[in-house]
Motif scaffolding. Structure first.
Motif, PDB file in Angstrom:
ATOM      1  N   ARG A 139       2.817   7.664   4.178  1.00 47.29           N
ATOM      2  CA  ARG A 139       1.987   8.460   5.252  1.00 47.29           C
ATOM      3  C   ARG A 139       2.798   8.061   6.561  1.00 47.29           C
ATOM      4  O   ARG A 139       3.185   8.901   7.500  1.00 47.29           O
ATOM      5  N   THR A 140       3.079   6.757   6.861  1.00 48.65           N
ATOM      6  CA  THR A 140       3.859   6.321   7.970  1.00 48.65           C
ATOM      7  C   THR A 140       5.190   6.767   7.980  1.00 48.65           C
ATOM      8  O   THR A 140       5.679   7.183   9.130  1.00 48.65           O
TER       9      THR A 140
ATOM     10  N   THR B  27       0.860  -1.047   0.195  1.00 46.23           N
ATOM     11  CA  THR B  27      -0.135   0.096   0.050  1.00 46.23           C
ATOM     12  C   THR B  27       1.108   1.295  -0.186  1.00 46.23           C
ATOM     13  O   THR B  27       1.493   1.516   1.037  1.00 46.23           O
TER      14      THR B  27
ATOM     15  N   PRO C  73       0.904  -2.901  10.149  1.00 50.82           N
ATOM     16  CA  PRO C  73      -0.412  -3.398  10.357  1.00 50.82           C
ATOM     17  C   PRO C  73      -0.449  -4.692  11.112  1.00 50.82           C
ATOM     18  O   PRO C  73       0.687  -5.306  11.324  1.00 50.82           O
TER      19      PRO C  73
ATOM     20  N   GLY D   7      -5.145   2.641  10.854  1.00 51.19           N
ATOM     21  CA  GLY D   7      -4.920   4.141  10.355  1.00 51.19           C
ATOM     22  C   GLY D   7      -4.092   5.075  10.786  1.00 51.19           C
ATOM     23  O   GLY D   7      -3.530   4.746  12.206  1.00 51.19           O
TER      24      GLY D   7
ATOM     25  N   SER E 262      -1.333  11.818  -3.377  1.00 50.77           N
ATOM     26  CA  SER E 262      -0.987  11.316  -2.187  1.00 50.77           C
ATOM     27  C   SER E 262      -0.338  12.604  -1.357  1.00 50.77           C
ATOM     28  O   SER E 262      -0.877  12.813  -0.302  1.00 50.77           O
TER      29      SER E 262
ATOM     30  N   ASN F  35       0.530   4.452  -0.358  1.00 50.13           N
ATOM     31  CA  ASN F  35      -0.055   5.812   0.278  1.00 50.13           C
ATOM     32  C   ASN F  35       0.028   5.505   1.968  1.00 50.13           C
ATOM     33  O   ASN F  35       0.620   6.314   2.518  1.00 50.13           O
ATOM     34  N   ARG F  36      -0.020   4.426   2.226  1.00 51.66           N
ATOM     35  CA  ARG F  36       0.269   4.026   3.732  1.00 51.66           C
ATOM     36  C   ARG F  36       1.576   4.072   3.909  1.00 51.66           C
ATOM     37  O   ARG F  36       1.852   4.627   5.108  1.00 51.66           O
TER      38      ARG F  36
END
Length: 389
Positions: A146-147, A140, A216, A272, A327, A142-143
């Protein structure tokens, strides 16, 4: 036993003696932090400790010799896992946390519900944030971005740890994608079951350093921790074949000693990751876009349809990935919305800008209606004239 000054003034003549929990990362740097932030009262009996885990009604704290379950401090900063704290006694004479020291790093996110604009500190005084990417499920993008933004913003050093490399035939492809996307961040590939990559990962955790694993549920964090610690400290669970999701075998953030003073912080699977005040992290993760912005013809370019926009040119030429740009825009909108919740002036400016857009659109609509009406009147007048003839 080491001796440290009882005041942040180097010339102070009085001294106090204390020891800290060496297996939980107490080092000379930590000792200096305590020396510069002495407790306001009872300095002679205060001792150094570190928050190992937060429970519902108690805080598990490591002292130099023991693990203690203590009540939450009655006032001051709410402790987080990884905090360095002064231990002493409350007014009733019971052991207690009497002060929380300033954090030199903190991994934070926006609390996980839409209406909230509050910060949730996941862990503090971290040296390395390891973003865990399992290869047995689709990456993923985008994840990951983001992280990594949150990791850069924490003040720690980001690291990507790829897990379960023995389970997927496409491991090399995943590693290649991650290396490209996480440019500037080191990537370590591991297989806890086979023992591969563990020595390389341990090289990133020097004595006294704290590493947090972030990923996750079902990503293999607990299995990796057991392999690093050399014993079954964390429970492990199976991953569902249908969606690749795993059960939350870790239910609380907790420090795990790895030997030699190195510490690992396990975290529950994070579904999230809402960013919280992550401008520095955005700059680190998307620094290449800042270089593009500087090449635009106009300083106030909105990067949409303006002439001479370097961003739109890069998108058209394929030099900038459209997904990465989307993104970036999404994360910027998220941070701007959070900022408006905290900043009344920013909120008023946004409302004025929105009002102006609405008014402009309304004026434009009225102009269109008037034009249509005038055109109809004119046609009607011409028709009447023809009938009179």
């Amino acid at each position: 036993m080491n001796t440290y000054a009882s005041s942040s003034d180097p010339s102070a003549s009085t001294t106090m003696q204390f020891r800290g929990p060496a297996e939980y990362g107490f080092t000379d740097r930590t000792a200096a932090l305590f020396s510069a932030n002495l407790p306001a009262v009872n300095q002679d009996t205060a001792s150094a400790g570190r928050v190992v885990r937060l429970d519902r009604n108690r805080v598990l704290v490591a002292s130099a010799d023991h693990l203690l379950h203590l009540p939450y401090p009655a006032q001051g900063l709410v402790p987080a896992t990884g905090d360095w704290v002064w231990l002493g006694h409350n007014n009733a004479g019971e052991p207690a946390v009497v002060d929380v020291l300033p954090r030199y790093s903190a991994l934070s996110r926006k609390r996980a519900f839409e209406a909230s604009s509050e910060e949730q500190v996941l862990g503090s005084n971290i040296d390395i944030v390891a973003v865990v990417v399992p290869v047995d499920r689709p990456l993923t993008h985008n994840r990951l971005e983001r992280t990594l933004v949150a990791a850069w913003d924490s003040g720690a050093t980001p690291l990507v740890v790829i897990t379960k490399a023995d389970l997927a035939d496409l491991a090399d492809d995943v590693v290649g994608e991650v290396i490209v996307q996480a440019a500037g961040v080191e990537v370590v590939t591991t297989s806890a079951e086979q023992g591969d990559g563990l020595d390389e990962l341990m090289q990133h955790i020097p004595p006294g350093a704290t590493l947090v694993l972030l990923g996750p549920s079902g990503a293999g964090k607990s299995t990796l921790i057991n392999a690093l610690a050399g014993q079954d400290i964390q429970q492990t669970g199976a991953v569902r074949a249908g969606d690749g999701k795993g059960k939350h075998t870790t239910t609380a953030r907790e420090l795990v000693p790895l030997g030699g003073g190195a510490v690992l912080m396990d975290t529950p699977g994070v579904r999230g990751f809402g960013l919280f005040d992550a401008e520095d992290g955005m700059e680190e993760m998307f620094g290449d876009l800042d270089e593009l912005f500087a090449q635009c013809r106009f300083a106030d370019c909105a990067h949409q349809a303006e002439p001479g926009c370097a961003v739109q040119q890069a998108l058209a030429e394929g030099a900038l990935d459209a997904r990465r740009w989307a993104s970036y825009l999404k994360l910027q909108r998220e941070l701007a919305a959070l900022n408006r919740k905290h900043d009344a002036a920013a909120r008023r400016a946004y409302q004025r800008e929105w009002h102006q857009k609405v008014m402009s659109a309304d004026r434009g609509q009225r102009a269109v209606e008037r034009y249509k009406h005038d055109q109809a009147e004119e046609r009607s007048g011409r028709g009447a004239k023809r009938r009179k003839r």
